[in-house]
Motif scaffolding. Structure first.
Motif, PDB file in Angstrom:
ATOM      1  N   TYR A 124    -121.372 -12.999  19.985  1.00 31.38           N
ATOM      2  CA  TYR A 124    -120.930 -11.826  20.735  1.00 31.38           C
ATOM      3  C   TYR A 124    -119.575 -12.080  21.384  1.00 31.38           C
ATOM      4  O   TYR A 124    -118.678 -11.217  21.344  1.00 31.38           O
ATOM      5  N   ARG A 125    -119.381 -13.266  21.961  1.00 25.64           N
ATOM      6  CA  ARG A 125    -118.098 -13.587  22.580  1.00 25.64           C
ATOM      7  C   ARG A 125    -116.981 -13.617  21.528  1.00 25.64           C
ATOM      8  O   ARG A 125    -115.867 -13.133  21.783  1.00 25.64           O
ATOM      9  N   LEU A 126    -117.284 -14.175  20.360  1.00 30.57           N
ATOM     10  CA  LEU A 126    -116.289 -14.208  19.292  1.00 30.57           C
ATOM     11  C   LEU A 126    -115.901 -12.792  18.864  1.00 30.57           C
ATOM     12  O   LEU A 126    -114.723 -12.499  18.627  1.00 30.57           O
ATOM     13  N   LYS A 127    -116.895 -11.921  18.749  1.00 23.50           N
ATOM     14  CA  LYS A 127    -116.622 -10.541  18.357  1.00 23.50           C
ATOM     15  C   LYS A 127    -115.734  -9.848  19.373  1.00 23.50           C
ATOM     16  O   LYS A 127    -114.739  -9.197  19.017  1.00 23.50           O
ATOM     17  N   GLU A 128    -116.060  -9.984  20.675  1.00 21.37           N
ATOM     18  CA  GLU A 128    -115.282  -9.325  21.713  1.00 21.37           C
ATOM     19  C   GLU A 128    -113.856  -9.856  21.747  1.00 21.37           C
ATOM     20  O   GLU A 128    -112.897  -9.091  21.898  1.00 21.37           O
ATOM     21  N   THR A 129    -113.689 -11.171  21.591  1.00 23.28           N
ATOM     22  CA  THR A 129    -112.360 -11.764  21.583  1.00 23.28           C
ATOM     23  C   THR A 129    -111.553 -11.280  20.390  1.00 23.28           C
ATOM     24  O   THR A 129    -110.358 -10.984  20.498  1.00 23.28           O
ATOM     25  N   PHE A 130    -112.205 -11.181  19.230  1.00 24.51           N
ATOM     26  CA  PHE A 130    -111.533 -10.704  18.019  1.00 24.51           C
ATOM     27  C   PHE A 130    -111.011  -9.280  18.214  1.00 24.51           C
ATOM     28  O   PHE A 130    -109.871  -8.963  17.860  1.00 24.51           O
ATOM     29  N   TYR A 131    -111.810  -8.400  18.781  1.00 22.70           N
ATOM     30  CA  TYR A 131    -111.386  -7.025  19.008  1.00 22.70           C
ATOM     31  C   TYR A 131    -110.239  -6.949  20.021  1.00 22.70           C
ATOM     32  O   TYR A 131    -109.352  -6.103  19.921  1.00 22.70           O
ATOM     33  N   GLN A 132    -110.261  -7.838  21.002  1.00 28.54           N
ATOM     34  CA  GLN A 132    -109.164  -7.876  21.967  1.00 28.54           C
ATOM     35  C   GLN A 132    -107.858  -8.285  21.289  1.00 28.54           C
ATOM     36  O   GLN A 132    -106.789  -7.732  21.595  1.00 28.54           O
ATOM     37  N   ILE A 133    -107.939  -9.241  20.363  1.00 34.81           N
ATOM     38  CA  ILE A 133    -106.756  -9.644  19.607  1.00 34.81           C
ATOM     39  C   ILE A 133    -106.233  -8.478  18.777  1.00 34.81           C
ATOM     40  O   ILE A 133    -105.023  -8.233  18.692  1.00 34.81           O
ATOM     41  N   CYS A 134    -107.140  -7.722  18.179  1.00 37.10           N
ATOM     42  CA  CYS A 134    -106.742  -6.584  17.350  1.00 37.10           C
ATOM     43  C   CYS A 134    -105.977  -5.528  18.146  1.00 37.10           C
ATOM     44  O   CYS A 134    -105.145  -4.806  17.590  1.00 37.10           O
ATOM     45  N   GLN A 135    -106.241  -5.442  19.426  1.00 35.85           N
ATOM     46  CA  GLN A 135    -105.619  -4.409  20.254  1.00 35.85           C
ATOM     47  C   GLN A 135    -104.250  -4.814  20.792  1.00 35.85           C
ATOM     48  O   GLN A 135    -103.541  -3.988  21.356  1.00 35.85           O
ATOM     49  N   ASN A 136    -103.880  -6.064  20.605  1.00 37.93           N
ATOM     50  CA  ASN A 136    -102.585  -6.542  21.073  1.00 37.93           C
ATOM     51  C   ASN A 136    -101.491  -6.060  20.125  1.00 37.93           C
ATOM     52  O   ASN A 136    -101.528  -6.343  18.935  1.00 37.93           O
ATOM     53  N   ARG A 137    -100.494  -5.329  20.631  1.00 39.85           N
ATOM     54  CA  ARG A 137     -99.436  -4.773  19.798  1.00 39.85           C
ATOM     55  C   ARG A 137     -98.241  -5.706  19.623  1.00 39.85           C
ATOM     56  O   ARG A 137     -97.292  -5.374  18.921  1.00 39.85           O
ATOM     57  N   LYS A 138     -98.268  -6.855  20.269  1.00 39.75           N
ATOM     58  CA  LYS A 138     -97.181  -7.828  20.124  1.00 39.75           C
ATOM     59  C   LYS A 138     -97.549  -8.808  19.006  1.00 39.75           C
ATOM     60  O   LYS A 138     -98.476  -9.598  19.145  1.00 39.75           O
ATOM     61  N   TYR A 139     -96.783  -8.735  17.908  1.00 39.78           N
ATOM     62  CA  TYR A 139     -97.138  -9.507  16.717  1.00 39.78           C
ATOM     63  C   TYR A 139     -97.188 -11.010  16.983  1.00 39.78           C
ATOM     64  O   TYR A 139     -98.123 -11.699  16.553  1.00 39.78           O
ATOM     65  N   SER A 140     -96.187 -11.545  17.691  1.00 33.70           N
ATOM     66  CA  SER A 140     -96.136 -12.996  17.911  1.00 33.70           C
ATOM     67  C   SER A 140     -97.356 -13.483  18.680  1.00 33.70           C
ATOM     68  O   SER A 140     -97.950 -14.518  18.351  1.00 33.70           O
ATOM     69  N   GLU A 141     -97.762 -12.712  19.697  1.00 33.99           N
ATOM     70  CA  GLU A 141     -98.947 -13.090  20.471  1.00 33.99           C
ATOM     71  C   GLU A 141    -100.209 -12.924  19.642  1.00 33.99           C
ATOM     72  O   GLU A 141    -101.107 -13.767  19.681  1.00 33.99           O
ATOM     73  N   GLN A 142    -100.253 -11.845  18.875  1.00 27.13           N
ATOM     74  CA  GLN A 142    -101.436 -11.576  18.066  1.00 27.13           C
ATOM     75  C   GLN A 142    -101.649 -12.667  17.020  1.00 27.13           C
ATOM     76  O   GLN A 142    -102.773 -13.146  16.826  1.00 27.13           O
ATOM     77  N   ARG A 143    -100.571 -13.066  16.355  1.00 24.79           N
ATOM     78  CA  ARG A 143    -100.672 -14.102  15.314  1.00 24.79           C
ATOM     79  C   ARG A 143    -101.166 -15.425  15.903  1.00 24.79           C
ATOM     80  O   ARG A 143    -102.062 -16.067  15.368  1.00 24.79           O
ATOM     81  N   LYS A 144    -100.558 -15.813  17.047  1.00 18.38           N
ATOM     82  CA  LYS A 144    -100.949 -17.060  17.712  1.00 18.38           C
ATOM     83  C   LYS A 144    -102.418 -17.005  18.121  1.00 18.38           C
ATOM     84  O   LYS A 144    -103.181 -17.948  17.867  1.00 18.38           O
ATOM     85  N   ASP A 145    -102.834 -15.890  18.753  1.00 20.97           N
ATOM     86  CA  ASP A 145    -104.220 -15.765  19.201  1.00 20.97           C
ATOM     87  C   ASP A 145    -105.197 -15.750  18.024  1.00 20.97           C
ATOM     88  O   ASP A 145    -106.304 -16.296  18.122  1.00 20.97           O
ATOM     89  N   PHE A 146    -104.785 -15.119  16.917  1.00 29.06           N
ATOM     90  CA  PHE A 146    -105.664 -15.040  15.761  1.00 29.06           C
ATOM     91  C   PHE A 146    -105.932 -16.430  15.163  1.00 29.06           C
ATOM     92  O   PHE A 146    -107.076 -16.762  14.836  1.00 29.06           O
ATOM     93  N   TYR A 147    -104.885 -17.240  15.028  1.00 32.12           N
ATOM     94  CA  TYR A 147    -105.076 -18.578  14.478  1.00 32.12           C
ATOM     95  C   TYR A 147    -105.909 -19.452  15.421  1.00 32.12           C
ATOM     96  O   TYR A 147    -106.722 -20.270  14.969  1.00 32.12           O
ATOM     97  N   GLU A 148    -105.739 -19.258  16.718  1.00 35.29           N
ATOM     98  CA  GLU A 148    -106.569 -19.987  17.679  1.00 35.29           C
ATOM     99  C   GLU A 148    -108.018 -19.532  17.562  1.00 35.29           C
ATOM    100  O   GLU A 148    -108.951 -20.352  17.679  1.00 35.29           O
ATOM    101  N   TRP A 149    -108.210 -18.234  17.338  1.00 33.50           N
ATOM    102  CA  TRP A 149    -109.565 -17.704  17.176  1.00 33.50           C
ATOM    103  C   TRP A 149    -110.232 -18.295  15.937  1.00 33.50           C
ATOM    104  O   TRP A 149    -111.423 -18.661  15.977  1.00 33.50           O
ATOM    105  N   ILE A 150    -109.493 -18.407  14.843  1.00 29.19           N
ATOM    106  CA  ILE A 150    -110.023 -19.009  13.610  1.00 29.19           C
ATOM    107  C   ILE A 150    -110.478 -20.443  13.876  1.00 29.19           C
ATOM    108  O   ILE A 150    -111.582 -20.861  13.484  1.00 29.19           O
ATOM    109  N   SER A 151    -109.640 -21.224  14.556  1.00 28.25           N
ATOM    110  CA  SER A 151    -109.984 -22.622  14.849  1.00 28.25           C
ATOM    111  C   SER A 151    -111.215 -22.714  15.733  1.00 28.25           C
ATOM    112  O   SER A 151    -112.100 -23.554  15.521  1.00 28.25           O
TER     113      SER A 151
END
Length: 219
Positions: free
Chosen positions: A160-187
């Motif tokens: 559930y925490r992973l799902k909520e964090t993933f959706y929060q990343i999706c809502q970020n409109r700044k590409y550089s932040e989104q990319r960094k957060d997404f790769y951290e989420w994958i790890s």
């Protein structure tokens, strides 16, 4: 900002001074909840749900009786307690003629109020304030939430925490932040060793060299 984050908070239990006798007490009668709007959190609107305790003293004085005018809403009197004998004495201070003009008697679910209303306000319609029904439903839902959360398997809670964090990343409109957060989420998802995520993580890592940005996250 999309969606809401609701955070339930409460203060540490401590001694409270009884306004009637001045004694200290830690015995809790019940709790009420206050909703407070806070600053945004993780790109979402943030609500704090404050749990406020109501204490009971050893002297037995649990409640005051607050009298409010239905039309204009001001408090016109506060009685120190709601003992039936004290309430009867107070009600009798108004003439029978005045009491017969009362059209509505609004109270909580304490049955003695309804009994007094029928006895001393014969022409009034007795109404239970909807707040007290809502409070009972809220308590029931809150107790269910606590029970389910307490017994929730660790992997389900983490998913559930992973799902909520993933959706929060999706809502970020700044590409550089989104990319960094997404790769951290994958790890982080990989480190949790949850079986259902393994196939996705493997597929992502194989295609990472040709993916320029997290697919469809900016749409």
């Amino acid at each position: 900002m999309l969606g809401w984050v609701k955070i339930t908070i409460e203060t540490k239990q401590k001694d409270s001074v009884c306004p009637c006798c001045g004694q200290l007490t830690r015995k809790i009668h019940d709790s009420r909840y206050q909703t407070i709007k806070d600053f945004p959190f993780m790109h979402k609107k943030n609500l704090l749900i404050l749990k406020k305790r109501r204490y009971v003293c050893a002297c037995g004085e649990k409640y005051q009786c607050i009298l409010v005018d239905l039309k204009s809403n001001p408090i016109f009197d506060i009685l120190a307690d709601r003992k039936q004998s004290h309430l009867i004495d107070y009600i009798k201070s108004y003439s029978r003629h005045e009491r017969q003009k009362v059209q509505f008697f609004i109270c909580d679910m304490w049955k003695q109020y309804a009994e007094l209303a029928r006895l001393f306000f014969p022409n009034a319609t007795i109404i239970v304030d909807k707040y007290h029904f809502i409070r009972q439903v809220t308590w029931a839902i809150e107790n269910i939430r606590k029970r389910v959360q307490k017994n929730m398997p660790a992997d389900l809670r983490q998913t559930y925490r992973l799902k909520e964090t993933f959706y929060q990343i999706c809502q970020n409109r700044k590409y550089s932040e989104q990319r960094k957060d997404f790769y951290e989420w994958i790890s982080y998802a990989k480190s949790q060793n949850i079986e259902e995520f393994k196939a996705f993580i493997t597929a992502f890592r194989k295609g990472a060299g040709i993916i320029k940005s997290p697919p469809q996250l900016l749409t």
